[in-house]
Design a protein around this motif. Structure first.
Motif, PDB file in Angstrom:
ATOM      1  N   UNK A 351       0.832  -1.201   0.000  1.00 24.59           N
ATOM      2  CA  UNK A 351       0.000   0.000   0.000  1.00 24.59           C
ATOM      3  C   UNK A 351       0.868   1.253   0.000  1.00 24.59           C
ATOM      4  N   UNK A 352       1.937   1.241   0.773  1.00 23.20           N
ATOM      5  CA  UNK A 352       2.816   2.396   0.850  1.00 23.20           C
ATOM      6  C   UNK A 352       3.541   2.639  -0.472  1.00 23.20           C
ATOM      7  N   UNK A 353       4.060   1.581  -1.065  1.00 25.97           N
ATOM      8  CA  UNK A 353       4.775   1.739  -2.336  1.00 25.97           C
ATOM      9  C   UNK A 353       3.827   2.187  -3.445  1.00 25.97           C
ATOM     10  N   UNK A 354       2.623   1.639  -3.444  1.00 31.68           N
ATOM     11  CA  UNK A 354       1.636   2.031  -4.455  1.00 31.68           C
ATOM     12  C   UNK A 354       1.241   3.497  -4.303  1.00 31.68           C
ATOM     13  N   UNK A 355       1.328   4.011  -3.073  1.00 28.65           N
ATOM     14  CA  UNK A 355       0.990   5.410  -2.819  1.00 28.65           C
ATOM     15  C   UNK A 355       2.132   6.373  -3.089  1.00 28.65           C
ATOM     16  N   UNK A 361      10.932   4.992   3.163  1.00 26.14           N
ATOM     17  CA  UNK A 361       9.760   5.577   3.827  1.00 26.14           C
ATOM     18  C   UNK A 361       8.784   4.490   4.274  1.00 26.14           C
ATOM     19  N   UNK A 362       8.588   3.498   3.401  1.00 26.39           N
ATOM     20  CA  UNK A 362       7.679   2.407   3.748  1.00 26.39           C
ATOM     21  C   UNK A 362       8.212   1.611   4.932  1.00 26.39           C
ATOM     22  N   UNK A 363       9.536   1.378   4.939  1.00 26.17           N
ATOM     23  CA  UNK A 363      10.141   0.636   6.041  1.00 26.17           C
ATOM     24  C   UNK A 363       9.980   1.384   7.361  1.00 26.17           C
ATOM     25  N   UNK A 364      10.209   2.693   7.354  1.00 25.30           N
ATOM     26  CA  UNK A 364      10.100   3.477   8.584  1.00 25.30           C
ATOM     27  C   UNK A 364       8.650   3.561   9.066  1.00 25.30           C
ATOM     28  N   UNK A 365       7.714   3.627   8.128  1.00 24.50           N
ATOM     29  CA  UNK A 365       6.295   3.618   8.503  1.00 24.50           C
ATOM     30  C   UNK A 365       5.930   2.292   9.166  1.00 24.50           C
ATOM     31  N   UNK A 366       6.533   1.215   8.682  1.00 27.27           N
ATOM     32  CA  UNK A 366       6.290  -0.102   9.283  1.00 27.27           C
ATOM     33  C   UNK A 366       6.820  -0.144  10.716  1.00 27.27           C
ATOM     34  N   UNK A 367       7.989   0.434  10.948  1.00 26.02           N
ATOM     35  CA  UNK A 367       8.538   0.483  12.299  1.00 26.02           C
ATOM     36  C   UNK A 367       7.583   1.201  13.247  1.00 26.02           C
ATOM     37  N   UNK A 368       7.072   2.338  12.808  1.00 33.36           N
ATOM     38  CA  UNK A 368       6.142   3.100  13.651  1.00 33.36           C
ATOM     39  C   UNK A 368       4.854   2.316  13.906  1.00 33.36           C
ATOM     40  N   UNK A 369       4.390   1.603  12.875  1.00 33.27           N
ATOM     41  CA  UNK A 369       3.147   0.839  13.021  1.00 33.27           C
ATOM     42  C   UNK A 369       3.303  -0.319  13.996  1.00 33.27           C
ATOM     43  N   UNK A 370       4.516  -0.860  14.100  1.00 38.32           N
ATOM     44  CA  UNK A 370       4.747  -2.011  14.980  1.00 38.32           C
ATOM     45  C   UNK A 370       5.090  -1.616  16.414  1.00 38.32           C
ATOM     46  N   UNK A 371       5.424  -0.353  16.644  1.00 38.52           N
ATOM     47  CA  UNK A 371       5.822   0.089  17.978  1.00 38.52           C
ATOM     48  C   UNK A 371       4.649   0.092  18.946  1.00 38.52           C
ATOM     49  N   UNK A 372       4.840  -0.516  20.098  1.00 36.47           N
ATOM     50  CA  UNK A 372       3.785  -0.556  21.111  1.00 36.47           C
ATOM     51  C   UNK A 372       3.589   0.814  21.745  1.00 36.47           C
ATOM     52  N   UNK A 373       2.345   1.100  22.120  1.00 37.83           N
ATOM     53  CA  UNK A 373       2.062   2.347  22.815  1.00 37.83           C
ATOM     54  C   UNK A 373       2.427   2.280  24.280  1.00 37.83           C
ATOM     55  N   UNK A 395      12.428  -3.478 -12.059  1.00 28.59           N
ATOM     56  CA  UNK A 395      12.014  -3.870 -13.395  1.00 28.59           C
ATOM     57  C   UNK A 395      10.671  -4.575 -13.397  1.00 28.59           C
ATOM     58  N   UNK A 396      10.176  -4.939 -12.164  1.00 26.94           N
ATOM     59  CA  UNK A 396       8.842  -5.522 -12.075  1.00 26.94           C
ATOM     60  C   UNK A 396       7.834  -4.527 -11.539  1.00 26.94           C
ATOM     61  N   UNK A 397       8.302  -3.395 -11.042  1.00 32.26           N
ATOM     62  CA  UNK A 397       7.393  -2.440 -10.415  1.00 32.26           C
ATOM     63  C   UNK A 397       6.720  -1.571 -11.471  1.00 32.26           C
ATOM     64  N   UNK A 398       5.531  -1.140 -11.155  1.00 33.70           N
ATOM     65  CA  UNK A 398       4.822  -0.269 -12.077  1.00 33.70           C
ATOM     66  C   UNK A 398       5.448   1.115 -12.048  1.00 33.70           C
ATOM     67  N   UNK A 399       5.424   1.798 -13.191  1.00 34.51           N
ATOM     68  CA  UNK A 399       6.030   3.121 -13.274  1.00 34.51           C
ATOM     69  C   UNK A 399       5.036   4.198 -12.929  1.00 34.51           C
TER      70      UNK A 399
END
Length: 399
Positions: A351-355, A361-373, A395-399
């Motif tokens: 979803x992040x890459x498609x956006x 950026x996607x990796x760092x967003x994943x870190x934040x999403x996994x962090x416990x409150x 070469x497989x990703x959409x442009x």
């Protein structure tokens, strides 16, 4: 808060780059843990081949030094192997995992390993909280006790409470605790004589400890090599690799846990034992994983090859022929997989890459999403150090 900070460290080490047909990025975050013990590698153009790249996540335990050591040396060591240059990637990855153990045993790296250790005093505290098996005595005191034993033996003395065959007995430690606190008294004094003061006593030889006492830490390792249009993923421990193929998660590794039959049989055959502590199966009452680089104290059975030790660095290696529908793969430590399933992770990154997000950026967003409150409410889930690498197959990703 024991093993956790009062507030998490959410600053991230971010890295990114490009290679032939790939675009990669990642991030590392300390989170709630008192120290950071993860490390990683990301390198393209191995051995001068633009189509060859290596990525890895090393999740340390008992200290950061082994993870950092692998970060420094593993990539170069695999490139030094003749079979790697000949295209035998799978054999090379297996060999280089064991090569890390061999180097950790080599005394020429002892000083460097000391420098790589986490200097925070809380490191020892965290190790004990995680079931490292150490007593409540400080590590400095234990070190002094050990050296008093070594000096007394060199002098031909029998330390009180010891039978001479086990320098780490409880009686020996108790009897020497006060001596250690005083700086080693007679034993330490003997070590300072013979320095030009006129004493005829020679100085004791420089103490060189066996590797299994010097290197108490270890790390899991998941390493991926993209070699042309093939992907090789080597894993030892519970870090993990996952490929996104047509939107579906494809496991690139399998976690090595002590309760698994193959792992359990090896551990028992090598003389180890399993304990269930708090509902978690642990090796010798300590580690909750069964393969790792380092952890040399579990690799001392000289009658067995490295792959058959209680804890082994032997990786499982998967070879994947990449297809047009393969869009990216993820490497991450277990702190991420404690929170998300393989498919949840793939969905999140997709979803992040498609956006329009970059892999970092996607990796760092994943870190934040996994962090416990809140560590107490989460019961430790989402409280670990976390490292994520996302490798987009351009070469497989959409442009």
């Amino acid at each position: 808060m024991g093993a956790y900070l009062s507030t998490p460290v959410t600053d991230k080490e971010v890295f990114e780059g490009q290679g032939q047909s790939i675009n990669y990025g990642g991030g590392s975050m300390q989170g709630w843990r008192r120290t950071m013990e993860d490390a990683h590698i990301a390198e393209v153009g191995l051995s001068g081949d633009p189509g060859c790249a290596i990525f890895g996540v090393f999740d340390g335990h008992g200290g950061a030094e082994v993870a950092k050591f692998c970060q420094k040396y593993l990539s170069q060591e695999v490139q030094n192997l003749e079979q790697f240059g000949a295209g035998a990637v799978e054999d090379s990855l297996i060999q280089v995992f064991h090569r890390m153990d061999d180097m950790l045993r080599d005394h020429k790296y002892a000083e460097e390993l000391e420098q790589l250790k986490t200097k925070d005093d809380a490191d020892d505290e965290e190790s004990r909280a995680e079931g490292d098996g150490d007593s409540a005595m400080s590590m400095d005191a234990l070190e002094m006790i050990k050296r008093v034993f070594q000096i007394k033996r060199w002098q031909g003395e029998q330390p009180a409470g010891s039978d001479g065959s086990s320098a780490g007995t409880a009686e020996g430690e108790d009897s020497l605790a006060s001596e250690a606190a005083a700086g080693g008294s007679s034993g330490a004094a003997a070590g300072s004589s013979g320095n030009g003061s006129g004493s005829s006593a020679a100085a004791p030889p420089r103490v060189i400890e066996p590797a299994d006492s010097r290197v108490q830490a270890g790390c899991t390792a998941v390493v991926a090599v993209k070699y042309g249009n093939e992907l090789f993923v080597a894993n030892a421990g519970d870090s993990r690799g996952v490929l996104c193929r047509g939107g579906q998660a494809v496991a690139l590794s399998e976690d090595h846990k002590p309760a698994h039959e193959v792992e359990r049989n090896r551990i028992l055959n090598a003389g180890g034992f399993l304990s269930e502590i708090g509902g978690v199966c642990r090796v010798n009452g300590n580690l909750n994983l069964s393969r790792a680089i380092g952890d040399l104290k579990y690799k001392g059975n000289n009658e067995l090859p490295p792959k058959d030790q209680i804890i082994t660095a032997q990786p499982d290696v998967r070879r994947i022929a990449l297809k047009p529908e393969d869009s990216f793969f993820v490497l991450a430590c277990d702190g991420v997989w404690d929170v998300m399933s393989n498919q949840e992770c793939v969905d999140f990154i997709s979803k992040r890459l498609a956006g329009g997000d970059k892999p970092a950026d996607a990796a760092c967003a994943l870190l934040d999403a996994c962090l416990a409150g809140d560590p107490k409410a989460a019961r430790g889930v989402g409280c670990d150090n976390m490292t994520v690498i996302v490798v987009q197959l351009e070469h497989h990703a959409s442009s």
